[in-house]
Design a protein around this motif. Structure first.
Motif, PDB file in Angstrom:
ATOM      1  N   HIS A 123       9.444  19.824  13.337  1.00 50.29           N
ATOM      2  CA  HIS A 123       9.002  18.605  14.019  1.00 50.29           C
ATOM      3  C   HIS A 123       7.891  18.880  15.031  1.00 50.29           C
ATOM      4  CE1 HIS A 123      12.034  20.021  16.911  1.00 50.29           C
ATOM      5  NE2 HIS A 123      11.265  19.439  17.798  1.00 50.29           N
ATOM      6  N   ASP A 124       7.644  20.143  15.343  1.00 53.84           N
ATOM      7  CA  ASP A 124       6.561  20.487  16.264  1.00 53.84           C
ATOM      8  C   ASP A 124       5.212  20.612  15.574  1.00 53.84           C
ATOM      9  OD1 ASP A 124       8.147  20.589  18.578  1.00 53.84           O
ATOM     10  OD2 ASP A 124       8.801  22.628  18.085  1.00 53.84           O
ATOM     11  N   ARG A 125       5.203  20.536  14.250  1.00 51.50           N
ATOM     12  CA  ARG A 125       3.946  20.711  13.508  1.00 51.50           C
ATOM     13  C   ARG A 125       3.940  19.820  12.273  1.00 51.50           C
ATOM     14  NH1 ARG A 125      -0.042  25.235  12.925  1.00 51.50           N
ATOM     15  NH2 ARG A 125      -0.743  25.117  10.774  1.00 51.50           N
ATOM     16  N   HIS A 126       3.401  18.618  12.441  1.00 57.79           N
ATOM     17  CA  HIS A 126       3.267  17.685  11.324  1.00 57.79           C
ATOM     18  C   HIS A 126       2.291  18.280  10.308  1.00 57.79           C
ATOM     19  CE1 HIS A 126       1.921  14.097   9.143  1.00 57.79           C
ATOM     20  NE2 HIS A 126       3.100  13.592   9.464  1.00 57.79           N
ATOM     21  N   PRO A 127       2.589  18.202   9.000  1.00 58.73           N
ATOM     22  CA  PRO A 127       1.737  18.841   7.999  1.00 58.73           C
ATOM     23  C   PRO A 127       0.279  18.380   7.990  1.00 58.73           C
ATOM     24  CG  PRO A 127       3.812  18.205   7.018  1.00 58.73           C
ATOM     25  CD  PRO A 127       3.780  17.621   8.405  1.00 58.73           C
ATOM     26  N   LEU A 128       0.008  17.128   8.346  1.00 60.81           N
ATOM     27  CA  LEU A 128      -1.369  16.643   8.335  1.00 60.81           C
ATOM     28  C   LEU A 128      -2.089  16.851   9.654  1.00 60.81           C
ATOM     29  CD1 LEU A 128      -1.100  13.291   6.343  1.00 60.81           C
ATOM     30  CD2 LEU A 128      -1.880  15.517   5.534  1.00 60.81           C
ATOM     31  N   THR A 129      -1.396  16.601  10.761  1.00 55.73           N
ATOM     32  CA  THR A 129      -2.065  16.653  12.070  1.00 55.73           C
ATOM     33  C   THR A 129      -1.945  18.006  12.748  1.00 55.73           C
ATOM     34  OG1 THR A 129      -0.112  15.921  13.300  1.00 55.73           O
ATOM     35  CG2 THR A 129      -1.570  14.198  12.408  1.00 55.73           C
ATOM     36  N   MET A 132       0.841  -1.172   0.000  1.00 54.33           N
ATOM     37  CA  MET A 132       0.000   0.000   0.000  1.00 54.33           C
ATOM     38  C   MET A 132       0.889   1.237   0.000  1.00 54.33           C
ATOM     39  SD  MET A 132      -2.439   1.483   3.042  1.00 54.33           S
ATOM     40  CE  MET A 132      -3.705   0.286   2.898  1.00 54.33           C
ATOM     41  N   PRO A 133       0.646   2.193  -0.907  1.00 50.12           N
ATOM     42  CA  PRO A 133       1.463   3.402  -0.950  1.00 50.12           C
ATOM     43  C   PRO A 133       1.254   4.251   0.294  1.00 50.12           C
ATOM     44  CG  PRO A 133       0.034   3.227  -2.898  1.00 50.12           C
ATOM     45  CD  PRO A 133      -0.326   2.128  -1.969  1.00 50.12           C
ATOM     46  N   LYS A 134       2.329   4.914   0.690  1.00 48.64           N
ATOM     47  CA  LYS A 134       2.261   5.821   1.835  1.00 48.64           C
ATOM     48  C   LYS A 134       1.575   7.107   1.410  1.00 48.64           C
ATOM     49  CE  LYS A 134       4.758   3.732   5.021  1.00 48.64           C
ATOM     50  NZ  LYS A 134       4.357   3.420   6.333  1.00 48.64           N
ATOM     51  N   GLN A 135       0.758   7.660   2.290  1.00 42.62           N
ATOM     52  CA  GLN A 135       0.149   8.957   2.029  1.00 42.62           C
ATOM     53  C   GLN A 135       1.183  10.031   2.282  1.00 42.62           C
ATOM     54  OE1 GLN A 135      -3.122   9.951   4.555  1.00 42.62           O
ATOM     55  NE2 GLN A 135      -3.575  11.819   3.456  1.00 42.62           N
ATOM     56  N   ALA A 136       1.362  10.908   1.329  1.00 43.61           N
ATOM     57  CA  ALA A 136       2.308  12.001   1.499  1.00 43.61           C
ATOM     58  C   ALA A 136       1.741  13.007   2.485  1.00 43.61           C
ATOM     59  CB  ALA A 136       2.602  12.662   0.161  1.00 43.61           C
ATOM     60  N   ALA A 137       2.552  13.393   3.429  1.00 42.17           N
ATOM     61  CA  ALA A 137       2.146  14.364   4.448  1.00 42.17           C
ATOM     62  C   ALA A 137       2.609  15.746   4.014  1.00 42.17           C
ATOM     63  CB  ALA A 137       2.737  13.995   5.803  1.00 42.17           C
ATOM     64  N   GLY A 138       1.763  16.440   3.303  1.00 38.03           N
ATOM     65  CA  GLY A 138       2.135  17.779   2.869  1.00 38.03           C
ATOM     66  C   GLY A 138       3.162  17.790   1.761  1.00 38.03           C
ATOM     67  N   GLY A 139       3.208  16.740   0.965  1.00 38.69           N
ATOM     68  CA  GLY A 139       4.179  16.655  -0.120  1.00 38.69           C
ATOM     69  C   GLY A 139       5.282  15.686   0.221  1.00 38.69           C
ATOM     70  N   GLY A 140       6.313  15.699  -0.576  1.00 35.22           N
ATOM     71  CA  GLY A 140       7.443  14.822  -0.341  1.00 35.22           C
ATOM     72  C   GLY A 140       8.636  15.605   0.142  1.00 35.22           C
ATOM     73  N   PRO A 141       9.791  15.002   0.125  1.00 36.00           N
ATOM     74  CA  PRO A 141      10.988  15.684   0.620  1.00 36.00           C
ATOM     75  C   PRO A 141      11.359  16.879  -0.249  1.00 36.00           C
ATOM     76  CG  PRO A 141      11.589  13.651  -0.474  1.00 36.00           C
ATOM     77  CD  PRO A 141      10.091  13.681  -0.409  1.00 36.00           C
ATOM     78  N   ARG A 142      11.881  17.882   0.383  1.00 33.30           N
ATOM     79  CA  ARG A 142      12.407  19.046  -0.335  1.00 33.30           C
ATOM     80  C   ARG A 142      13.910  18.832  -0.447  1.00 33.30           C
ATOM     81  NH1 ARG A 142      11.120  25.304   0.934  1.00 33.30           N
ATOM     82  NH2 ARG A 142      12.050  26.102  -0.960  1.00 33.30           N
ATOM     83  N   VAL A 143      14.375  18.652  -1.651  1.00 35.41           N
ATOM     84  CA  VAL A 143      15.778  18.336  -1.902  1.00 35.41           C
ATOM     85  C   VAL A 143      16.491  19.589  -2.383  1.00 35.41           C
ATOM     86  CG1 VAL A 143      17.376  16.853  -3.160  1.00 35.41           C
ATOM     87  CG2 VAL A 143      15.132  15.971  -2.476  1.00 35.41           C
ATOM     88  N   LEU A 144      17.548  19.948  -1.667  1.00 35.55           N
ATOM     89  CA  LEU A 144      18.364  21.119  -1.991  1.00 35.55           C
ATOM     90  C   LEU A 144      19.771  20.617  -2.300  1.00 35.55           C
ATOM     91  CD1 LEU A 144      16.896  23.048   1.009  1.00 35.55           C
ATOM     92  CD2 LEU A 144      16.478  23.617  -1.384  1.00 35.55           C
ATOM     93  N   PRO A 145      20.046  20.306  -3.589  1.00 40.37           N
ATOM     94  CA  PRO A 145      21.288  19.613  -3.945  1.00 40.37           C
ATOM     95  C   PRO A 145      22.551  20.466  -3.952  1.00 40.37           C
ATOM     96  CG  PRO A 145      19.990  20.009  -5.901  1.00 40.37           C
ATOM     97  CD  PRO A 145      19.171  20.485  -4.732  1.00 40.37           C
ATOM     98  N   GLY A 146      22.418  21.770  -3.839  1.00 38.19           N
ATOM     99  CA  GLY A 146      23.601  22.634  -3.867  1.00 38.19           C
ATOM    100  C   GLY A 146      24.349  22.602  -2.554  1.00 38.19           C
ATOM    101  N   PRO A 147      25.298  23.509  -2.412  1.00 35.39           N
ATOM    102  CA  PRO A 147      26.039  23.588  -1.144  1.00 35.39           C
ATOM    103  C   PRO A 147      25.083  23.760   0.040  1.00 35.39           C
ATOM    104  CG  PRO A 147      27.078  24.953  -2.819  1.00 35.39           C
ATOM    105  CD  PRO A 147      25.768  24.477  -3.400  1.00 35.39           C
ATOM    106  N   GLY A 148      25.489  23.233   1.186  1.00 34.62           N
ATOM    107  CA  GLY A 148      24.632  23.232   2.363  1.00 34.62           C
ATOM    108  C   GLY A 148      24.797  24.423   3.283  1.00 34.62           C
ATOM    109  N   ASP A 149      25.384  25.518   2.792  1.00 34.25           N
ATOM    110  CA  ASP A 149      25.531  26.693   3.660  1.00 34.25           C
ATOM    111  C   ASP A 149      24.212  27.466   3.704  1.00 34.25           C
ATOM    112  OD1 ASP A 149      25.872  29.273   1.691  1.00 34.25           O
ATOM    113  OD2 ASP A 149      26.630  27.416   0.788  1.00 34.25           O
ATOM    114  N   ALA A 150      24.036  28.286   4.738  1.00 37.81           N
ATOM    115  CA  ALA A 150      22.779  28.988   4.969  1.00 37.81           C
ATOM    116  C   ALA A 150      22.402  29.904   3.807  1.00 37.81           C
ATOM    117  CB  ALA A 150      22.853  29.776   6.275  1.00 37.81           C
ATOM    118  N   ASP A 151      23.365  30.613   3.232  1.00 34.97           N
ATOM    119  CA  ASP A 151      23.049  31.522   2.129  1.00 34.97           C
ATOM    120  C   ASP A 151      22.490  30.771   0.926  1.00 34.97           C
ATOM    121  OD1 ASP A 151      23.813  33.768   3.563  1.00 34.97           O
ATOM    122  OD2 ASP A 151      25.866  33.735   2.790  1.00 34.97           O
TER     123      ASP A 151
END
Length: 149
Positions: free
Chosen positions: A50-56, A1-20
Motif C-alpha cells: 500500500h506504500d507503492r501504488h503500481p502506477l504512481t 468506462m472500463p477501469k485502467q488496471a494498475a499494474g495488472g489485476g488481482p493475484r488470486v491464490l486459491p489454495g490454503p492461506g498459510d505462509a508456506d
C-alpha cells in the motif's frame, strides 16, 4: 468506462492461506507471512504494497473498490466470505440506484470479482465461504454518506 488496471489485476491464490503455501504460489516469504497473518488485509482483499501504488509509485490513495484492478491486490480463500458479502451488498445497492449510477460506482468491481476472482475457486470453496459470510459487508468504507439513496 472500463477501469485502467494498475499494474495488472488481482493475484488470486486459491489454495490454503498459510505462509508456506502462499510462498509456493509465488509470493516472497515476507509478503506470504504478512498475508497469512492478515496484516495486509484491506476491506475485502489484501494489498502487497500500500506504500507503492503500481502506477504512481506513491502511497496508495484509491478507493478499496479499485483494488480489484490493481497488481498489488492479493486474494486468498480467507477473503472469500467478505467478497461474497460485498457482492450481496452490491446487489442490494443495485435495487436502490439507477443502472447508470450503479455501473459507474460498483460495476467494475462487481465484474472483477465475478470474472477474475470467483472463477479461481471451486464451487465447494465458494459454498463453504457463503456459510462464513460476515453480517457487515463493509460497503460503508467506500461510501460518502451524502450520496446514499
Amino acid at each position: 468506462m472500463p477501469k485502467q488496471a494498475a499494474g495488472g489485476g488481482p493475484r488470486v491464490l486459491p489454495g490454503p492461506g498459510d505462509a508456506d503455501t502462499l510462498t509456493e504460489g509465488g509470493l516472497d516469504a515476507d509478503t506470504a507471512r504478512q498475508t497469512a497473518e492478515g496484516s495486509l488485509d484491506t476491506g475485502w482483499t489484501a494489498c502487497a504494497d500500500h506504500d507503492r501504488h503500481p502506477l504512481t509509485r506513491q502511497p496508495c490513495q484509491i478507493t478499496f473498490l479499485d483494488c480489484f484492478h490493481c497488481g498489488n491486490c492479493l486474494v486468498t480463500r480467507d477473503h472469500l466470505p467478505r467478497l461474497l458479502g460485498l457482492l450481496d451488498a452490491l446487489a442490494q445497492r443495485r435495487q436502490e440506484l439507477s443502472d447508470e449510477v450503479w455501473w459507474q460506482r460498483y460495476g467494475p468491481a462487481w465484474v472483477a470479482i465475478r470474472q477474475d476472482i470467483l472463477v479461481k475457486f471451486t464451487p465447494a470453496k465458494l459454498q463453504q465461504a457463503r456459510t462464513e459470510q460476515p453480517q457487515d459487508a463493509l460497503l460503508d468504507l467506500v461510501e460518502n454518506p451524502w450520496e446514499l439513496p
